[in-house]
Design a protein around this motif. Sequence first.
Motif, short mmCIF file in Angstrom:
data_model
loop_
_atom_site.label_atom_id
_atom_site.label_comp_id
_atom_site.label_asym_id
_atom_site.label_seq_id
_atom_site.Cartn_x
_atom_site.Cartn_y
_atom_site.Cartn_z
N TYR A 1 0.88 -1.17 0.00
CA TYR A 1 0.00 0.00 0.00
C TYR A 1 0.92 1.22 0.00
O TYR A 1 1.56 1.54 1.00
N LEU A 2 0.98 1.88 -1.15
CA LEU A 2 1.90 3.01 -1.33
C LEU A 2 1.10 4.31 -1.34
O LEU A 2 0.23 4.50 -2.20
N VAL A 3 1.37 5.20 -0.40
CA VAL A 3 0.62 6.46 -0.31
C VAL A 3 1.58 7.64 -0.34
O VAL A 3 2.74 7.55 0.07
N ARG A 4 1.06 8.75 -0.84
CA ARG A 4 1.78 10.02 -0.74
C ARG A 4 1.36 10.69 0.57
O ARG A 4 0.25 10.45 1.08
N ASN B 1 -2.22 14.48 -2.82
CA ASN B 1 -1.96 14.25 -1.39
C ASN B 1 -2.81 13.11 -0.86
O ASN B 1 -4.03 13.09 -1.04
N LEU B 2 -2.17 12.17 -0.20
CA LEU B 2 -2.77 10.98 0.42
C LEU B 2 -3.50 10.09 -0.58
O LEU B 2 -4.47 9.40 -0.22
N CYS B 3 -3.03 10.07 -1.82
CA CYS B 3 -3.54 9.08 -2.78
C CYS B 3 -2.92 7.71 -2.48
O CYS B 3 -1.93 7.61 -1.76
N LEU B 4 -3.53 6.69 -3.05
CA LEU B 4 -3.08 5.31 -2.81
C LEU B 4 -2.79 4.59 -4.12
O LEU B 4 -3.59 4.64 -5.06
N TYR B 5 -1.65 3.92 -4.16
CA TYR B 5 -1.35 2.90 -5.16
C TYR B 5 -1.26 1.57 -4.43
O TYR B 5 -0.54 1.46 -3.43
N LEU B 6 -2.01 0.58 -4.90
CA LEU B 6 -1.96 -0.75 -4.32
C LEU B 6 -1.26 -1.68 -5.30
O LEU B 6 -1.68 -1.82 -6.45
N LEU B 7 -0.18 -2.29 -4.85
CA LEU B 7 0.66 -3.14 -5.69
C LEU B 7 0.65 -4.57 -5.17
O LEU B 7 0.87 -4.80 -3.97
N ASP B 8 0.42 -5.52 -6.06
CA ASP B 8 0.45 -6.94 -5.72
C ASP B 8 1.64 -7.60 -6.40
O ASP B 8 1.83 -7.43 -7.62
N GLN B 9 2.42 -8.35 -5.65
CA GLN B 9 3.55 -9.07 -6.23
C GLN B 9 3.08 -10.42 -6.77
O GLN B 9 2.38 -11.16 -6.08
#
Length: 211
Positions: free
Chosen positions: A7-10, A178-186
Motif C-alpha cells: 500500500y503506497l501512499v503520498r 496528497n494521500l492518494c493510494l497505489y496498491l501493488l500486488d507481487q
Amino acid sequence: MDRKKIYLVRHGQTDFNLQGVVQGSGIDAPINATGRAQAQAFFDAYSDVEFDQIYHTGLIRTKQSIQAFIDRGTPTRALTELNEISWGDYEGTPMTPEEGEYYQHMLHQWQQGNLDYAIAGGESPNTVAKRMKRGIDIILNGPGKTILVCMHGRAMRIFLSLILNYNLKYMDQFGHSNLCLYLLDQLEDGSFSIKKFNDQNHLKDLRQPSE
C-alpha cells in the motif's frame, strides 16, 4: 521471499503544497489541518488492514500521514533512501512564471530520456533511482507480506517506475495527489501489478462540491 502487497501512499497536504512552494528533500514541513484530515480519512478507510511492516521517509510529513497506523504498534522503519528528490536551489521558494518555465524545460528533458539532467543544485532522476533501488531492496527483502509505505510525489513516480520495470522517462504517467493510494500486488514471478492507481476514494468526503 514472501510475496508482498504494498500500500503506497503520498503524504498529506502541507502548507507548502497549498501555497505552491517547492519542498523537495530539503524542506521538512509538517502536514497541515487538511493533511491531518486526509490522514484520518485514509486510516478510517483502511484500519481493517493488518500491516506487517510500515516504512516512511526521513521527512516528518510522511510519518505524520500514517501515524495512526504506527500507533497500533506495527513495526516501523524510516528509509531515507525513499526521500523526495532534491530540488536544490528551488526548495522553499514559490513557483514563479519563470521558474515554472524552467521546471517544464526540466520535465521535457526527462521525458526525452535525459535522466541525468538535474535542476540547479538538485538531484537527477538517475541519482534518485540509485538510492531508491536500495530502499526497494530493503522493502522486498524485509519482513512481512502486507506493507504500508508513505512517500513523496516525484519519489513515488520513480519508485513505481523501478518496481514496475518502466523506463524513467515515462514516470509522469503515475499521477498523484496528497494521500492518494497505489496498491501493488507481487506476482509469482516477482513482478508487480497495480490494483489501485492514484486512488482517492477514501478522500471523497473531504472534497468540495465544485471539485
